[in-house]
Design a protein around this motif. Structure first.
Motif, short mmCIF file in Angstrom:
data_model
loop_
_atom_site.label_atom_id
_atom_site.label_comp_id
_atom_site.label_asym_id
_atom_site.label_seq_id
_atom_site.Cartn_x
_atom_site.Cartn_y
_atom_site.Cartn_z
N HIS A 17 0.86 -1.19 0.00
CA HIS A 17 0.00 0.00 0.00
C HIS A 17 0.89 1.24 0.00
O HIS A 17 2.00 1.21 0.55
CB HIS A 17 -0.89 0.04 1.25
N THR A 18 0.40 2.33 -0.57
CA THR A 18 1.26 3.52 -0.67
C THR A 18 0.51 4.77 -0.25
O THR A 18 -0.69 4.89 -0.48
CB THR A 18 1.77 3.72 -2.11
N ILE A 19 1.25 5.66 0.39
CA ILE A 19 0.72 7.00 0.70
C ILE A 19 1.66 8.01 0.07
O ILE A 19 2.87 8.02 0.36
CB ILE A 19 0.60 7.25 2.22
N TRP A 20 1.11 8.82 -0.79
CA TRP A 20 1.89 9.86 -1.48
C TRP A 20 1.84 11.14 -0.66
O TRP A 20 0.76 11.65 -0.38
CB TRP A 20 1.32 10.09 -2.88
N THR A 21 3.02 11.62 -0.26
CA THR A 21 3.09 12.91 0.44
C THR A 21 3.21 13.99 -0.62
O THR A 21 4.27 14.28 -1.13
CB THR A 21 4.30 12.96 1.40
N THR A 71 -2.34 4.60 -2.91
CA THR A 71 -3.52 4.14 -2.18
C THR A 71 -4.19 5.32 -1.49
O THR A 71 -5.41 5.39 -1.41
CB THR A 71 -3.13 3.08 -1.12
N ALA A 72 -3.39 6.23 -0.98
CA ALA A 72 -3.91 7.43 -0.31
C ALA A 72 -2.95 8.59 -0.56
O ALA A 72 -1.79 8.38 -0.90
CB ALA A 72 -4.05 7.19 1.19
N ILE A 73 -3.47 9.80 -0.43
CA ILE A 73 -2.66 11.00 -0.66
C ILE A 73 -2.82 11.93 0.53
O ILE A 73 -3.94 12.14 1.01
CB ILE A 73 -3.12 11.75 -1.95
N VAL A 74 -1.70 12.49 1.02
CA VAL A 74 -1.77 13.52 2.06
C VAL A 74 -0.98 14.74 1.56
O VAL A 74 -0.05 14.60 0.77
CB VAL A 74 -1.18 13.05 3.42
N SER A 75 -1.38 15.91 2.01
CA SER A 75 -0.60 17.09 1.64
C SER A 75 0.14 17.65 2.86
O SER A 75 1.00 18.52 2.72
CB SER A 75 -1.48 18.17 1.00
N LEU A 121 -1.15 11.89 8.07
CA LEU A 121 -0.71 10.52 7.82
C LEU A 121 -1.38 9.46 8.70
O LEU A 121 -1.84 8.44 8.18
CB LEU A 121 0.81 10.41 7.96
N PRO A 122 -1.47 9.67 10.02
CA PRO A 122 -2.10 8.63 10.84
C PRO A 122 -3.53 8.33 10.39
O PRO A 122 -3.94 7.17 10.37
CB PRO A 122 -2.05 9.23 12.26
N ALA A 123 -4.28 9.36 9.99
CA ALA A 123 -5.66 9.14 9.52
C ALA A 123 -5.65 8.36 8.21
O ALA A 123 -6.51 7.48 8.00
CB ALA A 123 -6.36 10.48 9.33
N ALA A 124 -4.68 8.65 7.34
CA ALA A 124 -4.58 7.92 6.06
C ALA A 124 -4.25 6.45 6.31
O ALA A 124 -4.76 5.55 5.65
CB ALA A 124 -3.53 8.57 5.17
N VAL A 125 -3.38 6.20 7.30
CA VAL A 125 -3.04 4.83 7.66
C VAL A 125 -4.29 4.10 8.17
O VAL A 125 -4.56 2.95 7.79
CB VAL A 125 -1.92 4.81 8.74
N GLU A 126 -5.06 4.77 9.01
CA GLU A 126 -6.31 4.19 9.54
C GLU A 126 -7.27 3.83 8.41
O GLU A 126 -7.93 2.78 8.43
CB GLU A 126 -6.99 5.15 10.51
N LEU A 127 -7.35 4.72 7.43
CA LEU A 127 -8.24 4.52 6.29
C LEU A 127 -7.85 3.25 5.53
O LEU A 127 -8.70 2.43 5.17
CB LEU A 127 -8.15 5.73 5.36
#
Ligand SMILES: [Mg+2]
Length: 236
Positions: free
Chosen positions: A198-202, A217-221, A226-232
């Motif tokens: 899984h990936t989170i793009w900063t 998988t998720a994007i944060v700005s 990040l913790p909320a994106a991980v939870e998602l």
């Protein structure tokens, strides 16, 4: 639902801006050179450094994946151009590199980086995966990460699978139970995504990712998200 156990992080441009760090580290090294090897500034210009870098990589392609060794090799070649004998040039390149390296670890974290890492480290294994030469202990993140791999360690840069495989093997965690966090859509997002991580793009600059084979998988700005994106991802 994935049992997320491992989160790996890219470092440069994910947890801090690397451009300003390198500018500063190079200026620090140039000041050291001006004092200790004044002939360097008189004989070596930027163009020459580029040429020395190209010839060093041509002769030893592995240097392309080891930024520390490459920088030392270029310095050594530059000192030879300045008239130093091989042995003296080698010793001097190590000294100059040490000055650069110490300054290179003086990073300014993006807002929220430390609280985010502290929060996630309480629940997950955290690992650092970098194509660069930031040192997690020297930058002050040693207490959050249980391991780190660089392209110099594994012999090839992201997006090649080697560094991700090394992390999964080291932690004993499956790709499906792992999240990789990074700023680069190719090196980080496609690299990890092609392995089923899984990936989170900063996306600090808040730009469009465009059409991609491996969408994050998720994007944060902001790192605070990040913790909320991980939870998602965990609750999918
Ligand atoms: Mg990066």
């Amino acid at each position: 639902m994935p049992q997320i156990r491992l989160i790996t992080f890219d470092l440069d441009n994910t947890l801090w801006d690397v451009h300003s760090v390198i500018i500063n580290a190079e200026a620090t090294m140039r000041a050291w050179l001006a004092e200790h090897v004044p002939v360097y500034g008189q004989q070596i210009d930027t163009q020459q450094v580029q040429q020395l870098r190209s010839s060093a990589v041509n002769e030893n392609p592995a240097l392309a994946h080891d930024v520390s060794a490459l920088r030392k090799a270029v310095l050594q070649r530059a000192f030879v151009v300045c008239g130093y004998k091989e042995k003296a040039a080698h010793a001097l390149s190590q000294q100059a590199f040490n000055v650069f390296f110490e300054a290179r670890q003086q990073v300014v974290f993006f807002p929220g980086a430390l609280t985010m890492l502290e929060e996630l480290a309480g629940e997950f294994h955290l690992g650092a995966l970098t194509n660069g030469n930031a040192d997690i202990n020297a930058v002050g993140l040693g207490q959050y990460f249980s391991f780190a791999f660089s392209s110099a360690d594994v012999g090839v840069s992201k997006p090649a699978p080697d560094m991700f495989h090394a992390a999964l093997r080291h932690a004993g965690v499956d790709a499906a139970d792992t999240i990789h966090v990074g700023d680069n859509l190719v090196d980080d997002i496609a690299g990890a995504g092609q392995l089923g991580i899984h990936t989170i793009w900063t996306n600090h600059a808040a730009v469009s990712p465009g059409e991609r084979d491996h969408a994050p998988t998720a994007i944060v700005s902001h790192l605070e998200e990040l913790p909320a994106a991980v939870e998602l991802i965990r609750s999918r």
